[in-house]
Write a protein that holds these residues in place. Structure first.
Motif, PDB file in Angstrom:
ATOM      1  N   ASN A  11       0.857  -1.239   0.007  1.00 11.65           N
ATOM      2  CA  ASN A  11       0.034   0.179   0.098  1.00 11.65           C
ATOM      3  C   ASN A  11       0.913   1.190   0.159  1.00 11.65           C
ATOM      4  N   LEU A  31     -10.168  -1.289   8.010  1.00 11.81           N
ATOM      5  CA  LEU A  31      -9.482  -0.757   6.910  1.00 11.81           C
ATOM      6  C   LEU A  31     -10.871  -0.133   5.950  1.00 11.81           C
ATOM      7  N   ASP A  82     -11.796   2.631   2.684  1.00  8.88           N
ATOM      8  CA  ASP A  82     -11.437   2.834   1.251  1.00  8.88           C
ATOM      9  C   ASP A  82     -11.659   4.588   1.472  1.00  8.88           C
ATOM     10  N   GLU A 113     -16.210   0.903   4.919  1.00 15.03           N
ATOM     11  CA  GLU A 113     -15.406  -0.185   5.621  1.00 15.03           C
ATOM     12  C   GLU A 113     -15.248  -1.493   4.699  1.00 15.03           C
ATOM     13  N   LEU A 114     -13.859  -1.690   4.632  1.00 13.30           N
ATOM     14  CA  LEU A 114     -13.453  -2.926   3.814  1.00 13.30           C
ATOM     15  C   LEU A 114     -13.494  -4.056   4.524  1.00 13.30           C
ATOM     16  N   TYR A 172      -7.048  -6.776   0.653  1.00 14.48           N
ATOM     17  CA  TYR A 172      -7.486  -5.314   0.939  1.00 14.48           C
ATOM     18  C   TYR A 172      -6.454  -4.372   0.937  1.00 14.48           C
ATOM     19  N   ALA A 204      -6.518  -0.245   0.474  1.00  9.71           N
ATOM     20  CA  ALA A 204      -7.287   0.516   1.470  1.00  9.71           C
ATOM     21  C   ALA A 204      -6.773   2.170   1.536  1.00  9.71           C
ATOM     22  N   TYR A 205      -7.278   3.098   1.939  1.00 11.76           N
ATOM     23  CA  TYR A 205      -7.029   4.346   1.912  1.00 11.76           C
ATOM     24  C   TYR A 205      -6.574   4.546   3.186  1.00 11.76           C
ATOM     25  N   PHE A 228      -6.927   3.639   7.778  1.00 10.76           N
ATOM     26  CA  PHE A 228      -7.593   2.570   9.049  1.00 10.76           C
ATOM     27  C   PHE A 228      -7.957   3.354  10.395  1.00 10.76           C
TER      28      PHE A 228
END
Length: 154
Positions: free
Chosen positions: A58, A109, A111, A116-117, A143, A146-147, A149
């Motif tokens: 990430n 996590l 986005d 919510e992921l 995942y 993700a952007y 958390f």
């Protein structure tokens, strides 16, 4: 030409027209699905870089930003994926002068839109002043895009 020949010719022409229509329809459906898959694929790698070993990392600056949790500092945050397993690692340090009791927490996590992921449960051991430990949370599935958390004490 007799009637049987005309019927056979008409059936053949109608059959060819139906086959051509089916091929054109299948082509447009396939083309549309490929464009949708490409667009989704581009969006799903917005915060991802592929490493030499084929794993993903990430790259979201928001996700990697240091943060505080229950008086503890969380640093060196990394989110990676390999073989369908997403792993969040970090260092949790107690920079206070008090002992921090053991606890459990939930990492969520999210986005870019705040959706919510997935959620991952973690256990944080008792930390003495100036002590640190490794945070290690895993989730099955990918995942890594993700952007950000959140982390909340249970």
């Amino acid at each position: 030409m007799n009637n049987d020949g005309k019927k056979y010719l008409l059936i053949t022409i109608v059959g060819v027209i139906l086959i051509i229509c089916a091929i054109v329809t299948i082509f447009f459906i396939y083309k549309n699905r490929m464009q949708t898959a490409t667009a989704e694929g581009e969006g799903s790698t917005q915060y991802v870089s592929i490493l030499e070993d084929g794993s993903k990392e990430n790259t979201s600056e928001k996700l990697k930003k240091d943060r505080k949790f229950d008086g503890l500092d969380i640093t060196n945050i990394q989110l990676t994926e390999k073989a369908g397993i997403t792993q969040l690692t970090a260092i949790i340090a107690n920079h206070s002068k008090k002992v921090k009791e053991e606890c459990t927490a939930t990492i969520t996590l999210i986005d870019y839109n705040g959706n919510e992921l997935t959620q991952m449960k973690i256990y944080v051991k008792e930390l003495q002043p100036s002590e640190s430990t490794r945070l290690n949370a895993k989730a099955t599935l990918d995942y890594v895009n993700a952007y950000d958390f959140t982390i909340k004490k249970d």
